[in-house]
Scaffold this motif. Structure first.
Motif, PDB file in Angstrom:
ATOM      1  N   SER A  55      48.161  57.320  78.802  1.00 12.00           N
ATOM      2  CA  SER A  55      49.129  56.864  78.635  1.00 12.00           C
ATOM      3  C   SER A  55      49.616  57.120  76.730  1.00 12.00           C
ATOM      4  O   SER A  55      49.301  56.047  76.135  1.00 12.00           O
ATOM      5  CB  SER A  55      49.832  55.283  79.386  1.00 12.00           C
ATOM      6  N   LEU A  56      49.555  57.857  76.594  1.00 15.06           N
ATOM      7  CA  LEU A  56      49.028  57.592  74.842  1.00 15.06           C
ATOM      8  C   LEU A  56      49.706  59.276  74.780  1.00 15.06           C
ATOM      9  O   LEU A  56      50.151  60.481  76.019  1.00 15.06           O
ATOM     10  CB  LEU A  56      47.599  58.200  74.845  1.00 15.06           C
ATOM     11  N   GLY A  57      49.361  59.734  73.407  1.00 13.40           N
ATOM     12  CA  GLY A  57      50.555  61.044  73.329  1.00 13.40           C
ATOM     13  C   GLY A  57      50.288  61.373  71.654  1.00 13.40           C
ATOM     14  O   GLY A  57      50.071  60.598  70.407  1.00 13.40           O
ATOM     15  N   SER A  58      50.966  62.329  71.609  1.00  9.86           N
ATOM     16  CA  SER A  58      50.600  63.230  69.795  1.00  9.86           C
ATOM     17  C   SER A  58      51.672  64.052  69.794  1.00  9.86           C
ATOM     18  O   SER A  58      51.937  65.040  70.757  1.00  9.86           O
ATOM     19  CB  SER A  58      49.722  63.586  69.450  1.00  9.86           C
ATOM     20  N   GLN A  59      52.399  63.867  68.457  1.00 12.14           N
ATOM     21  CA  GLN A  59      53.390  65.135  68.817  1.00 12.14           C
ATOM     22  C   GLN A  59      52.100  66.691  67.619  1.00 12.14           C
ATOM     23  O   GLN A  59      52.671  67.835  67.952  1.00 12.14           O
ATOM     24  CB  GLN A  59      54.764  64.714  67.204  1.00 12.14           C
ATOM     25  N   THR A  60      51.139  67.027  68.047  1.00 11.99           N
ATOM     26  CA  THR A  60      50.222  67.883  67.205  1.00 11.99           C
ATOM     27  C   THR A  60      49.749  68.506  69.010  1.00 11.99           C
ATOM     28  O   THR A  60      49.057  67.789  68.893  1.00 11.99           O
ATOM     29  CB  THR A  60      49.175  66.819  66.139  1.00 11.99           C
TER      30      THR A  60
END
Length: 251
Positions: free
Chosen positions: A99-104
Motif C-alpha cells: 500500500s505504497l507507491g511512487s511515480q518513479t
C-alpha cells in the motif's frame, strides 16, 4: 498467507487473532516490525481484525507476515521494498500487499517482483490517490494487480488513480484506520487506494483458499477478469466466490 509490506504491525492487532506467522524489519534486518506510524496496523485490522480491536477483517482467518519497509514517517526505499519482498516470498507468502507507491519506475524492484510472481505469488499494490489515468509504481508494473478505490455507492473514487491498462481491480470503500501510540484504532475517514489494496489482498487470499479447496490452481488473470472495472464510471462488482459450487463438488 498475506505479507503486509508497510510501516509494521502492532501487537495490539495480532495478539488475539493468532494470525501472525512472522515479522521482519527490512530496514534493520531484524525481527522487530513494531509499527511507529499506525498505517500498517490499520491495514492489518481491515484484513484480520476482530471485536478486540473494533474492526472485523475481510479475511479474519488469514495468516499474515508483518514486514516493515518504511521509517516512522511512512517513507520507504527501493532497497527496503526489495528486501521485504524477498523475505516474504522466502517465508511462504502467497499474497504480497504493497500500500505504497511512487511515480518513479525502478528496474530492480521490477526484477524482484517478477521473481516473486514466477513463484506463484500474487502482488497487489495501491494504484495511487492522484486521480490520474495511470497507476503509480509498483502497481504500474506488468502482472501486479493495481487496487483502485471505490465509493460506498459502488463507483470509482474521484481521487483514485484509474490506470487505462494493466491488471486493475476496484473494491468497495472501507474506512481508513490508524493505530495510535496507545494502541487505539481510530477512524481517519474514507479509505483510499491503500485500504483498497488490503481489501483486495484479502479477496485474493480468500479466493486462493477457495481454489485450493477445489483442487485447482489460482489464476490471477481469471481473478482480475471477474472483478475488474472497465471504465471509471462503471459499477463495481461485489465480492463473490470464484467457485460458488465448490462445496457441493465431489472430491
Amino acid at each position: 498467507m498475506v505479507a503486509i509490506l508497510d510501516t509494521g504491525i502492532s501487537q495490539h492487532i495480532t495478539e488475539h487473532c493468532g494470525c501472525l506467522s512472522g515479522a521482519f524489519n527490512a530496514i534493520t534486518g531484524g525481527k522487530n516490525a513494531k509499527d511507529e506510524n499506525g498505517h500498517g496496523s490499520g491495514l492489518a485490522a481491515l484484513l484480520v481484525g476482530d471485536a478486540s480491536v473494533g474492526q472485523t477483517g475481510i479475511a479474519p482467518d488469514a495468516k499474515i507476515l508483518a514486514v516493515r519497509v518504511t521509517d516512522r514517517h511512512g517513507w520507504s526505499s527501493s532497497e527496503s521494498l526489495v528486501t521485504g519482498i524477498d523475505w516474504a516470498v522466502a517465508h511462504g507468502a502467497t499474497v504480497v500487499n504493497i500500500s505504497l507507491g511512487s511515480q518513479t519506475p525502478d528496474e530492480t524492484l521490477n526484477k524482484h517482483i517478477k521473481a516473486a510472481m514466477k513463484r506463484g505469488v500474487t502482488v497487489v499494490a495501491a494504484a495511487g490517490d492522484g486521480g490520474d489515468s495511470f497507476a503509480y509504481f509498483p502497481a504500474a508494473l506488468d502482472g501486479v494487480v493495481a487496487a483502485v478505490a471505490g465509493t460506498n455507492a459502488g463507483k470509482i473514487l474521484g481521487d483514485s488513480n484509474y490506470p487505462d491498462k494493466g491488471l486493475r481491480v476496484s473494491v468497495e470503500n472501507k474506512p481508513s484506520f490508524r493505530l495510535s501510540a496507545a494502541g487505539k484504532l481510530t477512524k481517519e475517514g474514507p479509505g483510499k487506494t491503500s485500504q483498497a489494496a488490503i481489501v483486495l489482498s484479502g479477496l485474493v487470499a480468500l479466493s486462493r483458499a477457495e481454489v485450493s479447496n477445489c483442487h485447482a490452481t489460482f489464476d490471477t488473470q481469471k481473478f482480475v477478469k471477474k472483478y475488474s472495472v472497465t471504465q471509471r464510471d462503471a459499477k463495481i462488482v461485489p465480492a463473490s466466490p470464484l467457485f460458488p459450487n465448490c462445496g457441493k463438488r465431489k472430491a
